[in-house]
Design a protein around this motif. Structure first.
Motif, PDB file in Angstrom:
ATOM      1  N   HIS A 276     -25.875  20.141  55.873  1.00 22.66           N
ATOM      2  CA  HIS A 276     -26.425  21.408  56.196  1.00 22.66           C
ATOM      3  C   HIS A 276     -27.715  21.780  57.195  1.00 22.66           C
ATOM      4  CE1 HIS A 276     -29.745  23.336  54.302  1.00 22.66           C
ATOM      5  NE2 HIS A 276     -30.657  23.066  54.554  1.00 22.66           N
ATOM      6  N   VAL A 277     -28.013  21.083  58.307  1.00 24.89           N
ATOM      7  CA  VAL A 277     -27.904  21.515  59.286  1.00 24.89           C
ATOM      8  C   VAL A 277     -27.687  21.871  60.427  1.00 24.89           C
ATOM      9  CG1 VAL A 277     -29.310  19.848  61.054  1.00 24.89           C
ATOM     10  CG2 VAL A 277     -30.218  18.934  59.105  1.00 24.89           C
ATOM     11  N   ARG A 278     -26.458  21.284  60.374  1.00 25.33           N
ATOM     12  CA  ARG A 278     -24.972  21.639  61.265  1.00 25.33           C
ATOM     13  C   ARG A 278     -24.928  23.036  60.835  1.00 25.33           C
ATOM     14  NH1 ARG A 278     -20.748  18.317  59.824  1.00 25.33           N
ATOM     15  NH2 ARG A 278     -21.521  16.803  61.149  1.00 25.33           N
ATOM     16  N   ASP A 279     -25.163  23.272  59.182  1.00 28.58           N
ATOM     17  CA  ASP A 279     -24.603  24.755  58.901  1.00 28.58           C
ATOM     18  C   ASP A 279     -26.000  25.797  59.821  1.00 28.58           C
ATOM     19  OD1 ASP A 279     -22.128  24.349  57.868  1.00 28.58           O
ATOM     20  OD2 ASP A 279     -23.227  24.585  55.454  1.00 28.58           O
ATOM     21  N   PHE A 280     -27.262  24.935  59.651  1.00 22.32           N
ATOM     22  CA  PHE A 280     -28.651  26.089  59.630  1.00 22.32           C
ATOM     23  C   PHE A 280     -28.126  26.257  61.244  1.00 22.32           C
ATOM     24  CE2 PHE A 280     -32.088  25.690  62.068  1.00 22.32           C
ATOM     25  CZ  PHE A 280     -33.034  27.090  61.447  1.00 22.32           C
ATOM     26  N   LEU A 281     -27.688  25.451  61.950  1.00 23.97           N
ATOM     27  CA  LEU A 281     -27.608  25.229  63.996  1.00 23.97           C
ATOM     28  C   LEU A 281     -26.531  26.674  64.933  1.00 23.97           C
ATOM     29  CD1 LEU A 281     -28.326  21.591  65.348  1.00 23.97           C
ATOM     30  CD2 LEU A 281     -30.142  23.473  64.642  1.00 23.97           C
ATOM     31  N   ILE A 282     -24.958  26.155  63.434  1.00 20.90           N
ATOM     32  CA  ILE A 282     -24.474  27.172  64.124  1.00 20.90           C
ATOM     33  C   ILE A 282     -24.962  28.719  63.075  1.00 20.90           C
ATOM     34  CG2 ILE A 282     -21.991  28.232  63.333  1.00 20.90           C
ATOM     35  CD1 ILE A 282     -21.409  25.020  62.998  1.00 20.90           C
ATOM     36  N   GLN A 283     -25.398  28.688  62.777  1.00 17.21           N
ATOM     37  CA  GLN A 283     -25.673  29.946  61.769  1.00 17.21           C
ATOM     38  C   GLN A 283     -27.026  30.418  63.000  1.00 17.21           C
ATOM     39  OE1 GLN A 283     -28.380  29.825  58.587  1.00 17.21           O
ATOM     40  NE2 GLN A 283     -27.514  31.377  57.257  1.00 17.21           N
ATOM     41  N   THR A 284     -27.986  29.505  63.244  1.00 19.35           N
ATOM     42  CA  THR A 284     -29.192  30.269  64.000  1.00 19.35           C
ATOM     43  C   THR A 284     -28.266  31.510  65.846  1.00 19.35           C
ATOM     44  OG1 THR A 284     -28.749  28.398  65.629  1.00 19.35           O
ATOM     45  CG2 THR A 284     -30.281  28.820  64.199  1.00 19.35           C
ATOM     46  N   LYS A 285     -26.564  31.144  65.977  1.00 20.34           N
ATOM     47  CA  LYS A 285     -26.236  31.337  66.780  1.00 20.34           C
ATOM     48  C   LYS A 285     -26.702  31.159  68.348  1.00 20.34           C
ATOM     49  CE  LYS A 285     -22.589  33.650  64.769  1.00 20.34           C
ATOM     50  NZ  LYS A 285     -21.882  32.369  64.074  1.00 20.34           N
ATOM     51  N   GLU A 286     -27.615  30.286  67.949  1.00 20.09           N
ATOM     52  CA  GLU A 286     -28.303  29.837  69.373  1.00 20.09           C
ATOM     53  C   GLU A 286     -27.128  28.694  69.638  1.00 20.09           C
ATOM     54  OE1 GLU A 286     -30.593  30.897  71.651  1.00 20.09           O
ATOM     55  OE2 GLU A 286     -30.893  31.836  69.506  1.00 20.09           O
ATOM     56  N   PHE A 287     -26.536  28.273  69.034  1.00 17.85           N
ATOM     57  CA  PHE A 287     -25.179  27.235  69.635  1.00 17.85           C
ATOM     58  C   PHE A 287     -24.033  27.856  69.880  1.00 17.85           C
ATOM     59  CE2 PHE A 287     -27.189  22.770  68.687  1.00 17.85           C
ATOM     60  CZ  PHE A 287     -28.498  23.243  68.908  1.00 17.85           C
ATOM     61  N   ALA A 288     -24.371  29.335  69.967  1.00 22.15           N
ATOM     62  CA  ALA A 288     -23.048  29.841  70.317  1.00 22.15           C
ATOM     63  C   ALA A 288     -22.056  29.065  71.755  1.00 22.15           C
ATOM     64  CB  ALA A 288     -22.618  31.161  70.666  1.00 22.15           C
ATOM     65  N   GLY A 289     -21.187  28.496  71.282  1.00 16.12           N
ATOM     66  CA  GLY A 289     -19.994  27.727  72.079  1.00 16.12           C
ATOM     67  C   GLY A 289     -19.377  26.734  71.834  1.00 16.12           C
ATOM     68  N   ASP A 290     -19.580  25.241  73.141  1.00 12.92           N
ATOM     69  CA  ASP A 290     -18.410  24.395  72.720  1.00 12.92           C
ATOM     70  C   ASP A 290     -19.554  23.718  71.306  1.00 12.92           C
ATOM     71  OD1 ASP A 290     -17.318  22.294  71.792  1.00 12.92           O
ATOM     72  OD2 ASP A 290     -17.799  21.108  74.004  1.00 12.92           O
ATOM     73  N   ASN A 291     -19.575  23.707  69.483  1.00 11.75           N
ATOM     74  CA  ASN A 291     -19.995  22.957  69.072  1.00 11.75           C
ATOM     75  C   ASN A 291     -19.304  21.957  68.509  1.00 11.75           C
ATOM     76  OD1 ASN A 291     -23.127  24.752  69.057  1.00 11.75           O
ATOM     77  ND2 ASN A 291     -21.091  26.187  67.895  1.00 11.75           N
ATOM     78  N   ALA A 292     -18.708  21.088  69.685  1.00 14.35           N
ATOM     79  CA  ALA A 292     -18.165  19.652  69.327  1.00 14.35           C
ATOM     80  C   ALA A 292     -19.204  18.426  68.841  1.00 14.35           C
ATOM     81  CB  ALA A 292     -16.807  19.416  70.013  1.00 14.35           C
ATOM     82  N   ASP A 293     -19.980  18.061  69.814  1.00 12.10           N
ATOM     83  CA  ASP A 293     -20.630  17.187  69.664  1.00 12.10           C
ATOM     84  C   ASP A 293     -21.836  17.402  68.185  1.00 12.10           C
ATOM     85  OD1 ASP A 293     -20.412  16.317  71.970  1.00 12.10           O
ATOM     86  OD2 ASP A 293     -21.672  17.455  73.040  1.00 12.10           O
TER      87      ASP A 293
END
Length: 1087
Positions: free
Chosen positions: A1033-1050
């Motif tokens: 749930h948290v991961r989906d939210f962070l991806i959704q914000t698009k502030e994490f655009a780029g490498d989200n492998a971590d």
């Protein structure tokens, strides 16, 4: 220049072009000014409104066809658009979104409308295509349901447009099916995949039509490239119930321009998991592909000699062939064994054997992976047959146990399979030996100048390759030990008669011999080893020259170090080997001496009892003889080599279970060092200036290192030696500390870099390491350590640490106190206040100015803090309020680190401290939570939403879930808000924390709607009890914000690490069942 930053007036495009030109062509102040202006322009929230004007009207000197991305006005405009789409798309009015979308489509259609424009603006179009796909991820299918029909329709109007549309479809497939996990929420990914599959029929019809009718090579190539991206996810019927496979094999595999992408397509198809439903098609694909390869490649009999003459395209094709064959055979070997011709199957393996001989490491690793699959399967097949078919190996009826899912009811017996591959496996044995990688135990290497030197840097890739080859050789040995023996003895004979003599050939042969330890029966192993070691010893005598002897000696040491089972069974041979090692310790080559010491340590660990026992016909145990000759043996060794020798003798002594006998051996081992120690300490006591002599200081440091090495091997029995030197050692610690402090007071911090000061600090570090090493091995002696060792140690080190300047403080103090606190537990509670006073604030003042300085101290202080929190929590409750707050602030500072190990430690401490307080007396826990809960929660949210802290995502979620659990379950009874405020009337902790999180997120992510934040916060309180759902749930939210655009492998690091750990555990469990698979150094002691 500044006028382009005025968004109240129309942009002067010609001025913008001149600024861009100044950035890339200008110099000095002009270039710097241009860089600053353009950076501000790109960061401005309205910069995207200028993109259409720049793309339409710019006449930048640097053309759109430039080969360097981002060096012209066009690419700056495109970067601005891309950033807008990634971060603010959802908050734009629908009219603006539609306008941007239509503009991008129009620019693409115009730029790709002719073949000339398509070729000239290739990079520009690639960027435009990527931006269009970013829009599609946001708009399709809800707001752009006609996209697929539109792109198919435009493809039929113009060949150039068609070629570019293929590139767009390829990018879309990659974004949805390959990269979606790290870029989109799970729900969105699922929706796009479903839509793509649902509309694929029209795309497939277009691709089929192009492949049937098109004659333009670039269009055919683009279509095949696009099809390649589709094959992993499209419904199987499109692949196996059409003419696709036949067309690939008969029309596109032969032509040079398409063969590389075609073999990649066949590889992708071969990897599909549907063999049970399409057996005939898989066998047909394999048969046609091998027949096609035979026409293209011939027999590849001289590929290893001709490889360097191949052009890049030819080399790429061979590499792709290797990928195809290894991938297909690994998945469908049992199917083609039963349904394809034997000639075809063997031909495929012969190709892989030839390719394996090429000196191309990455390609060899691909082949090696398959050889491992093959030999492991043959081995397990035979073992299962023995368990399940007692009637014999020639079980000609039925399927063998363990056959693959793609197998057939008429699969061959294990013995017939071995016979079928016998010739291939012999070839694999020769290849593995001739290509053997260097083990990490081997320290002698040949450098680029052809010289034999000591290796100082381990090559991780080489070590990994060795491990894989070793596994393969062990299976190959089990499958036919006699063949392996014959090959190795034959190749060693060619070293002896000089027909194949070379350093490289001997090295690889001996590395292979050492790698199969334990995989032969004991009788065969004994016979082979006697031949090999005798030949190697003879070779050592025959060869002349320092380098030749070094190579042979290193190989002897490596081989004998790998066969402790043989050495333990043959005492005289073991003694001979040990004496040979002592002889090698006098060799001129430093690397030989190093390896002799390392090998002696290995043998001492595995054969220790044989050295302690009194062997028949010998007056005393051999260990006593070695100790008696120690000065002679070590006379040519460097100090670090003497340390290794002491460690080896320590392992031998540890096998002596009689305490008094063990003590006598320790006295004998340490006597030379103790005599020198006593003499030097006495001189220092009479004249402290002796410690100004660098030679004396280095001697004292080496003696302490010898104690550390011996103590680590002997264990708690070393206490007699510790007692002999302990008081003098602490006195020496104080003495050198005073000298160091005097130097610093006189000359300032620069004094810490003086050679004599660094040497004296070594004495301090080694003294602490002596204590640290003993405490780690002091099982059952905790009370004695607490009573006799800890008080004088703390007296000597704590005040000295606190009073020293930061560069003169040793991280070893923190590490040693941490070790003692971990071992003694609650016994250290009364000492925590003075430890805090002396160590904590002084260390934090060193590291709280940034996140990088003093990395050792940084890690050590947080490790110590965690140990105190776990073992002496009651002592933390008694800290003064100001000191306690400083500690809590330091914990928060810890999880703000970008270094993952520090951040994880900080989060773990926070989690454990919260749990400890929750178990405390309610008055104490209420006071803590009221003061710190909201502050801790805010800091967790801050780092969780910060792009630089993704590496600690797992622990951030764990702590956050725990804190929400405490609130939701009403375990925190005291109000976390100011109940006296009128606006908080009727407030409770649950509502307050929800509002606090929502407010913080609204501030951090201005591009999110209130509803998005509410849904996220609600999910936090719904999923806190299921950490997997919570993390997703948290991961989906962070991806959704698009502030994490780029490498989200971590964000997926936890799953990745867990998968790696599971694979390691599975591999270890499997290795334990196969003789020889565990290296001798990895096996548990049986003595």
């Amino acid at each position: 220049m500044d006028s382009i930053l005025d968004f109240n007036q129309e942009l002067d495009i010609s001025l913008f072009d001149r600024v861009v030109d100044a950035l890339y062509s200008g110099k000095g102040a002009e270039q710097k000014m241009a860089e600053q202006v353009l950076t501000e322009f790109q960061d401005h929230e309205l910069s995207w409104t200028r993109a259409d004007g720049i793309l339409t009207n710019s006449s930048s000197i640097t053309s759109k066809a430039s080969s360097t991305l981002g060096i012209c006005s066009f690419f700056i405009a495109l970067q601005v658009l891309e950033k807008l789409i990634q971060t603010k798309w959802k908050i734009l009015p629908i009219e603006q979104r539609t306008g941007i979308k239509n503009f991008i489509v129009e620019v693409i259609l115009h730029t790709a409308s002719t073949e000339e424009s398509l070729r000239q603006n290739k990079m520009y179009l690639s960027k435009l295509n990527l931006i269009l796909v970013q829009v599609l991820k946001q708009e399709w299918p809800q707001n752009w349901p006609t996209f697929i029909p539109e792109i198919v329709q435009t493809s039929r109007t113009n060949l150039s447009l068609c070629e570019n549309n293929m590139a767009i479809l390829k990018l879309l497939s990659e974004e949805v099916f390959d990269f979606s996990a790290e870029q989109m929420t799970q729900a969105k990914t699922k929706n796009l995949k479903s839509q793509m599959c649902g509309e694929f029929s029209s795309i497939f019809s277009l691709c089929t039509e192009i492949l049937q009718k098109a004659v333009q090579p670039t269009l055919i190539l683009a279509t095949l490239e696009t099809l390649l991206r589709f094959l992993s996810w499209i419904p199987f019927g499109y692949v196996f119930e059409t003419d696709l496979i036949n067309n690939l094999c008969t029309r596109f595999l032969q032509p040079q321009v398409t063969r590389n992408v075609t073999i990649k397509c066949l590889t992708e198809i071969g990897g599909l998991d549907c063999a049970n439903d399409f057996k005939e098609q898989f066998v047909g694909l394999f048969t046609m592909a091998v027949a096609g390869l035979r026409e293209i490649l011939g027999d590849l009999s001289k590929i290893d000699e001709e490889w360097d003459d191949y052009d890049n395209e030819q080399q790429e094709f061979v590499q792709n062939v290797a990928m195809f064959l290894t991938s297909f055979l690994a998945s469908h070997l049992r199917l083609v064994e039963s349904s394809a011709t034997r000639e075809t199957v063997i031909q495929a393996h012969q190709y892989l054997l030839r390719i394996s001989q090429v000196d191309e490491r990455e390609m060899f690793k691909v082949c090696l992976e398959y050889w491992n699959v093959l030999v492991r399967g043959l081995y397990e097949d035979g073992r299962n047959t023995q368990f399940n078919a007692p009637t014999g190996l020639l079980n000609l009826g039925g399927a063998t146990a363990g056959s693959s899912a793609s197998g057939s009811s008429s699969t061959m017996s294990s013995e017939l399979r071995r016979q079928m591959y016998a010739g291939v496996l012999t070839g694999v044995r020769y290849v593995m030996i001739s290509r053997m990688a260097r083990p990490e135990e081997v320290l002698i290497v040949e450098n680029d100048e052809g010289e034999i030197v000591r290796e100082f840097i381990k090559e991780t890739d080489t070590i990994t390759l060795y491990k894989t080859q070793r596994e393969c050789l062990i299976y190959l040995t089990h499958l036919d030990p006699k063949d392996m023996e014959n090959i190795m003895v034959e190749k060693l004979g060619r070293q002896m008669d000089n027909s194949e003599w070379s350093w490289a050939n001997l090295n690889k042969l001996c590395w292979a011999i050492g790698s199969i330890s334990g995989s032969m029966g004991e009788d065969q192993e004994r016979r082979v080893l006697v031949i090999i070691i005798k030949d190697l010893l003879s070779l050592c005598e025959l060869k002349r020259g320092k380098d030749n002897k070094a190579v042979v000696a290193s190989n002897i040491m490596y081989v004998v170090g790998q066969y402790p089972r043989f050495l333990k069974a043959h005492w005289k041979f073991l003694k001979t080997v040990a004496n040979k090692l002592f002889e090698f310790m006098h060799e001129l080559h430093e690397g030989v001496r190093d390896m002799a010491c390392d090998t002696f340590v290995t043998i001492a660990q595995k054969c220790r009892r044989h050295f302690i026992a009194q062997q028949p016909g010998e007056p005393t145990p051999f260990v006593e003889e070695i100790i008696g000759m120690a000065n002679t043996i070590t006379s040519d060794l460097e100090p670090h080599q003497v340390n290794r020798f002491c460690e080896a003798i320590g392992y031998l002594i540890s096998a002596q279970l009689n305490a008094s006998s063990q003590e006598q051996l320790i006295i004998g081992l340490m006597k030379p060092a103790n005599d020198l120690w006593g003499n030097l300490v006495q001189q220092a006591g009479e004249n402290i200036n002796v410690l100004e002599d660098l030679k004396v200081v280095k001697q004292l440091g080496n003696i302490l290192r010898n104690n550390v090495s011996a103590c680590s091997a002997v264990g708690k029995g070393f206490i007699s030696q510790i007692g002999h030197i302990y008081i003098d050692m602490l006195g020496l610690y104080k003495a050198v500390s005073e000298i160091i402090s005097g130097c610093v007071a006189r000359d300032g911090e620069i004094a810490t870099r003086y050679a004599n000061v660094r040497a004296m600090r070594t004495i301090k570090k080694e003294a602490l390491l002596v204590v640290d090493t003993y405490v780690k091995h002091c099982d059952g002696e905790i009370a004695a350590v607490n009573e006799n060792m800890v008080p004088p140690l703390l007296e000597a080190v704590l005040a000295d640490y606190a009073q020293n300047v930061p560069p003169a403080r040793d991280a070893e103090v923190l590490k040693t106190v941490n070790t003692i606190t971990s071992a003694l537990g609650g016994l250290m509670t009364d000492k925590i206040p003075i430890i805090f006073d002396s160590l904590f604030e002084s260390t934090m003042s060193m590291i709280n100015q940034d996140f990088t300085e003093y990395p050792e101290h940084r890690l050590a202080i947080y490790q110590l803090l965690r140990t105190i929190n776990k073992n002496c929590f009651s002592a933390m409750l008694n800290l003064p309020p100001q000191q306690f707050r400083f500690m809590v602030m330091s914990i928060m500072w810890g999880f703000k680190h970008t270094l993952r190990d520090i951040a994880d430690l900080g989060l773990m401490i926070a989690q454990e401290m919260i749990n400890n307080f929750n178990l405390c007396d309610r008055a104490i826990s209420d006071a803590f939570f009221q003061t710190y809960f909201v502050e801790l929660l805010n800091e967790i949210i801050v780092v969780l939403s910060d792009n630089d802290h993704k590496g600690s995502f797992r622990w951030q979620c764990v702590v956050l879930a725990r804190m929400i659990h405490l609130v939701e379950s009403n375990q925190i009874t005291a109000p976390l808000f100011d109940a006296s405020l009128p606006e908080n009337a009727g407030m409770n902790n649950n509502i307050f924390i929800r509002q606090s999180i929502a407010k913080l997120l609204a501030t951090a992510f201005v591009n999110l709607t209130q509803r998005q934040i509410e849904v996220f916060v609600e999910g936090l309180f719904n999923f806190y009890s299921d950490i997997e759902k919570f993390r997703n749930h948290v991961r989906d939210f962070l991806i959704q914000t698009k502030e994490f655009a780029g490498d989200n492998a971590d964000l997926f690091l936890d799953e990745t690490e867990r998968e790696i750990e599971q694979k390691k555990q599975q591999a270890k469990e499997m290795a334990q069942q196969i003789p020889g698979m565990l290296k001798p150094s990895e096996m548990e002691e049986d003595e």
